[in-house]
Write a protein that holds these residues in place. Sequence first.
Motif, PDB file in Angstrom:
ATOM      1  N   ASP A   1       0.840  -1.189   0.000  1.00  0.00           N
ATOM      2  CA  ASP A   1       0.000   0.000   0.000  1.00  0.00           C
ATOM      3  C   ASP A   1       0.876   1.241   0.000  1.00  0.00           C
ATOM      4  O   ASP A   1       2.017   1.219   0.492  1.00  0.00           O
ATOM      5  CB  ASP A   1      -0.905   0.035   1.245  1.00  0.00           C
ATOM      6  N   TYR A   2       0.330   2.322  -0.534  1.00  0.00           N
ATOM      7  CA  TYR A   2       1.073   3.573  -0.639  1.00  0.00           C
ATOM      8  C   TYR A   2       0.191   4.703  -0.127  1.00  0.00           C
ATOM      9  O   TYR A   2      -0.975   4.830  -0.516  1.00  0.00           O
ATOM     10  CB  TYR A   2       1.480   3.847  -2.092  1.00  0.00           C
ATOM     11  N   LEU A   3       0.736   5.516   0.751  1.00  0.00           N
ATOM     12  CA  LEU A   3       0.007   6.683   1.242  1.00  0.00           C
ATOM     13  C   LEU A   3       0.099   7.771   0.183  1.00  0.00           C
ATOM     14  O   LEU A   3       1.142   8.384  -0.024  1.00  0.00           O
ATOM     15  CB  LEU A   3       0.610   7.169   2.567  1.00  0.00           C
ATOM     16  N   LEU A   4      -1.017   8.004  -0.509  1.00  0.00           N
ATOM     17  CA  LEU A   4      -1.021   8.951  -1.628  1.00  0.00           C
ATOM     18  C   LEU A   4      -1.228  10.384  -1.166  1.00  0.00           C
ATOM     19  O   LEU A   4      -0.697  11.317  -1.757  1.00  0.00           O
ATOM     20  CB  LEU A   4      -2.130   8.572  -2.617  1.00  0.00           C
TER      21      LEU A   4
ATOM     22  N   ARG B   1      -9.246   6.606   3.412  1.00  0.00           N
ATOM     23  CA  ARG B   1      -9.846   6.449   2.084  1.00  0.00           C
ATOM     24  C   ARG B   1      -8.954   5.540   1.264  1.00  0.00           C
ATOM     25  O   ARG B   1      -7.741   5.732   1.219  1.00  0.00           O
ATOM     26  CB  ARG B   1      -9.985   7.806   1.389  1.00  0.00           C
ATOM     27  N   GLN B   2      -9.557   4.559   0.639  1.00  0.00           N
ATOM     28  CA  GLN B   2      -8.818   3.657  -0.226  1.00  0.00           C
ATOM     29  C   GLN B   2      -8.775   4.297  -1.609  1.00  0.00           C
ATOM     30  O   GLN B   2      -9.819   4.442  -2.245  1.00  0.00           O
ATOM     31  CB  GLN B   2      -9.505   2.295  -0.291  1.00  0.00           C
ATOM     32  N   GLY B   3      -7.591   4.719  -2.056  1.00  0.00           N
ATOM     33  CA  GLY B   3      -7.426   5.541  -3.240  1.00  0.00           C
ATOM     34  C   GLY B   3      -8.241   5.153  -4.451  1.00  0.00           C
ATOM     35  O   GLY B   3      -9.077   5.916  -4.918  1.00  0.00           O
ATOM     36  N   PHE B   4      -8.057   3.944  -4.972  1.00  0.00           N
ATOM     37  CA  PHE B   4      -8.741   3.550  -6.192  1.00  0.00           C
ATOM     38  C   PHE B   4     -10.241   3.413  -5.940  1.00  0.00           C
ATOM     39  O   PHE B   4     -11.064   3.837  -6.743  1.00  0.00           O
ATOM     40  CB  PHE B   4      -8.183   2.225  -6.724  1.00  0.00           C
ATOM     41  N   GLU B   5     -10.594   2.800  -4.815  1.00  0.00           N
ATOM     42  CA  GLU B   5     -12.005   2.600  -4.505  1.00  0.00           C
ATOM     43  C   GLU B   5     -12.710   3.936  -4.336  1.00  0.00           C
ATOM     44  O   GLU B   5     -13.828   4.149  -4.794  1.00  0.00           O
ATOM     45  CB  GLU B   5     -12.108   1.784  -3.209  1.00  0.00           C
ATOM     46  N   TYR B   6     -12.021   4.889  -3.685  1.00  0.00           N
ATOM     47  CA  TYR B   6     -12.586   6.220  -3.466  1.00  0.00           C
ATOM     48  C   TYR B   6     -12.883   6.915  -4.786  1.00  0.00           C
ATOM     49  O   TYR B   6     -13.944   7.491  -4.993  1.00  0.00           O
ATOM     50  CB  TYR B   6     -11.604   7.034  -2.630  1.00  0.00           C
TER      51      TYR B   6
ATOM     52  N   GLU C   1      -5.799   7.136 -13.220  1.00  0.00           N
ATOM     53  CA  GLU C   1      -4.568   6.812 -13.954  1.00  0.00           C
ATOM     54  C   GLU C   1      -3.349   7.470 -13.308  1.00  0.00           C
ATOM     55  O   GLU C   1      -2.278   6.855 -13.207  1.00  0.00           O
ATOM     56  CB  GLU C   1      -4.696   7.276 -15.405  1.00  0.00           C
ATOM     57  N   MET C   2      -3.519   8.723 -12.867  1.00  0.00           N
ATOM     58  CA  MET C   2      -2.400   9.431 -12.229  1.00  0.00           C
ATOM     59  C   MET C   2      -2.002   8.763 -10.924  1.00  0.00           C
ATOM     60  O   MET C   2      -0.820   8.618 -10.618  1.00  0.00           O
ATOM     61  CB  MET C   2      -2.788  10.885 -11.989  1.00  0.00           C
ATOM     62  N   ILE C   3      -2.994   8.334 -10.136  1.00  0.00           N
ATOM     63  CA  ILE C   3      -2.687   7.661  -8.868  1.00  0.00           C
ATOM     64  C   ILE C   3      -1.991   6.326  -9.119  1.00  0.00           C
ATOM     65  O   ILE C   3      -1.038   5.948  -8.439  1.00  0.00           O
ATOM     66  CB  ILE C   3      -3.967   7.471  -8.035  1.00  0.00           C
ATOM     67  N   ALA C   4      -2.463   5.597 -10.143  1.00  0.00           N
ATOM     68  CA  ALA C   4      -1.828   4.321 -10.480  1.00  0.00           C
ATOM     69  C   ALA C   4      -0.385   4.542 -10.914  1.00  0.00           C
ATOM     70  O   ALA C   4       0.510   3.777 -10.546  1.00  0.00           O
ATOM     71  CB  ALA C   4      -2.617   3.628 -11.593  1.00  0.00           C
ATOM     72  N   LEU C   5      -0.158   5.600 -11.690  1.00  0.00           N
ATOM     73  CA  LEU C   5       1.197   5.913 -12.137  1.00  0.00           C
ATOM     74  C   LEU C   5       2.092   6.290 -10.968  1.00  0.00           C
ATOM     75  O   LEU C   5       3.245   5.853 -10.888  1.00  0.00           O
ATOM     76  CB  LEU C   5       1.148   7.063 -13.153  1.00  0.00           C
TER      77      LEU C   5
END
Length: 433
Positions: free
Chosen positions: A267-270, A315-320, A343-347
Amino acid sequence: MNTFFSYFSLSNQIEDFQKVIKDIESNVEFYGTNLWLLIFAIFVASLGLNVNSTAVIIGAMLISPLMGPIMGLGLGIGINDLLLLRKSFFNYLFAAGVSLGTSTLYFLITPISTAHSEILARTSPNIYDVLIALFGGLAGIVAASSKHKGNVIPGVAIATALMPPLCSAGYGLATLQMSYFFGAFYLFLINTVFIALATLVVVRLLKFPYKKLQNPQDEKRANQIAWIVVVATLLPSLYLGYDIVQQEKFTQSAHRFIQNETRFPNDYLLEKSIDARQKSIVLTFGGKRITDSEIEGMKKKLGYYQLEGATVTVRQGFEYLNEIKQTSEENPLKQILAEREIEMIALKARIDSLEAKEVNTIQLTKEIKALYPNFENIAITPLRSPDTLKGKNLENQLAFLQFSKVLNSKEKIQLQNWLETKLHLKMKVIFDP
């Protein structure tokens, strides 16, 4: 010992009292030159706040003649000169009114209406502003009473910042943001009261000629009113100062909590958001879903960081962002923006993953050099193969090592084994020579 304390004595450097009183009285009145200087200084300070320029604001404070009536207030109370006190009070109100009117007019007509940091910094006064005004005022009256005045008064005008709060109050009036107006005007009152108080205290300590009032009750009442004003101004600033210290403590503790307790496998804290006033922490993660039990375990550690009562929202980034996408299907533009953000978060998560795996060649170079004095350079890069292009996660690495002398076969095998063990990677090693 007497020689030591003589360094702090002011008796030999004090100017004639009547000359000091006359100098302060001459700067009390606002007409002609002083009035125009005040108006120009207000425009300059308002421009500085508008474009967020500290240098321009400092220039305006140097131009401003506002110190005169404030020191006149303190001097009038200090020597019981009611005529000087009335004159100083009238001119103080007149100068403050002109300043407030000028700054309000400027912010009504300026096309830039954003509240920059220089404005916001003057809308939340606290006990530290009281101390600045008090010590600045002490420096000002001591310098005014001395034969060696130097350039202290301009420095006091800059430190106590009389002009910017008035301009910020004008901004609050012009934009109908009354919280800005009251906060900035309160800061101006703090500066006024404590510069005047400092003047009063020094005037009494230096034993300026004191005018006795005919009625002792009037004299007692005047002193009581002066101290009531001081206390009434001080108390809110004490509360605000305490509040700002508590908010800073919460922010520091929250940063330590986030640094130590928000690491989860894969997991990554975005993003992190800390609101000290509301005592809330919002964390947005990307990667594998974090379970409810893991989140509860993290929250249970808040007490170790003196964060009792704080709320943590995960908050779960992709799910959010997928939730945003689902609720935005009726608006194609919002949907496209949500997709781009995903896409930016995935990158970013991919970049973080690569950085986490990146070999620290600087430290590696030092360690190899300690083992092999003939070592010179190293380069490590991932190996790319058709399997990699098909999406298979192969961690083979290519290492190129350069030496000043040839290693024998045993040394090469030992070094390759050491590298693979050290880096936890399967490696292809090339030696030169």
